[in-house]
Scaffold this motif. Structure first.
Motif, PDB file in Angstrom:
ATOM      1  N   GLU A   1       0.831  -1.209   0.000  1.00  0.00           N
ATOM      2  CA  GLU A   1       0.000   0.000   0.000  1.00  0.00           C
ATOM      3  C   GLU A   1       0.866   1.260   0.000  1.00  0.00           C
ATOM      4  OE1 GLU A   1      -2.165  -3.461   1.155  1.00  0.00           O
ATOM      5  OE2 GLU A   1      -0.377  -2.600   2.118  1.00  0.00           O
ATOM      6  N   ASP A   2       1.953   1.236   0.789  1.00  0.00           N
ATOM      7  CA  ASP A   2       2.883   2.369   0.799  1.00  0.00           C
ATOM      8  C   ASP A   2       3.494   2.561  -0.588  1.00  0.00           C
ATOM      9  OD1 ASP A   2       2.522   2.649   3.568  1.00  0.00           O
ATOM     10  OD2 ASP A   2       4.257   1.377   4.025  1.00  0.00           O
ATOM     11  N   LEU A   3       3.822   1.457  -1.240  1.00  0.00           N
ATOM     12  CA  LEU A   3       4.434   1.537  -2.558  1.00  0.00           C
ATOM     13  C   LEU A   3       3.484   2.198  -3.555  1.00  0.00           C
ATOM     14  CD1 LEU A   3       6.760   0.854  -4.472  1.00  0.00           C
ATOM     15  CD2 LEU A   3       5.793  -1.437  -4.729  1.00  0.00           C
ATOM     16  N   GLU A   4       2.221   1.861  -3.470  1.00  0.00           N
ATOM     17  CA  GLU A   4       1.251   2.496  -4.372  1.00  0.00           C
ATOM     18  C   GLU A   4       1.115   3.986  -4.083  1.00  0.00           C
ATOM     19  OE1 GLU A   4      -0.029   1.239  -7.116  1.00  0.00           O
ATOM     20  OE2 GLU A   4       1.242  -0.472  -6.602  1.00  0.00           O
ATOM     21  N   ARG A   5       1.180   4.373  -2.818  1.00  0.00           N
ATOM     22  CA  ARG A   5       1.139   5.804  -2.481  1.00  0.00           C
ATOM     23  C   ARG A   5       2.338   6.532  -3.070  1.00  0.00           C
ATOM     24  NH1 ARG A   5       0.952   6.872   3.628  1.00  0.00           N
ATOM     25  NH2 ARG A   5       0.899   9.035   2.874  1.00  0.00           N
ATOM     26  N   ALA A   6       3.517   5.922  -2.954  1.00  0.00           N
ATOM     27  CA  ALA A   6       4.717   6.531  -3.519  1.00  0.00           C
ATOM     28  C   ALA A   6       4.597   6.654  -5.032  1.00  0.00           C
ATOM     29  CB  ALA A   6       5.945   5.705  -3.147  1.00  0.00           C
ATOM     30  N   ARG A   7       4.035   5.655  -5.679  1.00  0.00           N
ATOM     31  CA  ARG A   7       3.862   5.714  -7.127  1.00  0.00           C
ATOM     32  C   ARG A   7       2.906   6.840  -7.517  1.00  0.00           C
ATOM     33  NH1 ARG A   7       3.591  -0.887  -7.706  1.00  0.00           N
ATOM     34  NH2 ARG A   7       5.797  -1.167  -8.292  1.00  0.00           N
TER      35      ARG A   7
END
Length: 243
Positions: A231-237
């Motif tokens: 989920e954090d990775l998607e926010r960063a993207r």
């Protein structure tokens, strides 16, 4: 002051395996961290890793990488090995440890970590931000700084804890795990054995406090996004796709 920014990166993340190479807006996450570290304008930037594929990706994007042992217990151990490799003559005065999972970090936050070194008695400098969300006050994953105020923007750290502290009326401060070390302090720190409170709280910085080292925290106004989950990775993207 001669400054070296070191970014430790390992592939063996429990919650997000291989995250240094996770693609964000067309680049590996670790490259975004290196780019933002370079934008701080403080000096030399290098990634310290035990994975050849991470080193290759970093070098392919024009940044420096240094290979380190795979058995380090912490990022500070890894950056000390990297420091010895990159600066055998001992010309570097200060090392900044920027975590490799902060792809959206503001370069100004990296610069802010150096401000406590205005005081020559400070061994290690770090960052904090006032907690404004009520649910974070009791969240053990949000590490709190218990400190004595030196000014409106600085604390002398007396303790770090996962508990809600200090008690009573007043602000609580969320610790941001970005550190600046005087090189002599880093060498001393990695030579110390894990301490009782460090082991109990699972917070490495308590080892330094228990040994009588001084840590000051500069208070800033935002917490950088740490990528620990999908989920954090998607926010960063989402964030970096708009840059």
């Amino acid at each position: 002051m001669s400054i070296l920014i070191l970014i430790p990166a390992r592939m063996a993340s429990t919650r997000l395996p291989g995250k240094p190479l996770a693609d964000i807006a067309g680049k590996p996450m670790i490259v975004h961290v290196a780019e933002r570290s370079a934008r701080s304008g403080l000096g030399r930037v290098a990634v310290a890793t035990d994975a050849a594929e991470v080193a290759d990706a970093v070098r392919a994007h024009g940044f420096e990488a240094v290979m380190t042992r795979a058995d380090h217990q912490s990022g500070s151990d890894r950056i000390f090995e990297a420091l010895q490799s990159l600066d055998p003559a001992g010309s570097v005065d200060t090392v900044i440890n920027v975590q490799g999972d902060l792809p959206t970090i503001d370069p100004e936050l990296i610069r802010a970590a150096l401000r406590p070194f205005d005081d020559a008695s400070v061994d290690i400098a770090t960052l904090g931000v006032e907690i404004v969300r009520e649910e974070e006050r009791a969240n053990p994953n949000v590490v709190k700084i218990v400190g004595s105020p030196l000014s409106e923007s600085r604390l002398r750290a007396l303790y770090f804890t996962r508990a809600t502290a200090p008690w009573g009326e007043g602000p609580l401060y969320h610790h941001i795990g970005l550190y600046a070390y005087r090189c002599a302090a880093l060498e001393r720190f990695v030579g110390l054995k894990p301490s009782p409170l460090e082991t109990r709280e699972r917070l490495e910085q308590l080892r330094a406090l228990e040994a009588g080292m001084r840590i000051d925290a500069e208070i800033v106004h935002s917490v950088p996004l740490g990528v620990d989950t999908p989920e954090d990775l998607e926010r960063a993207r989402d964030i970096l796709s708009q840059d």
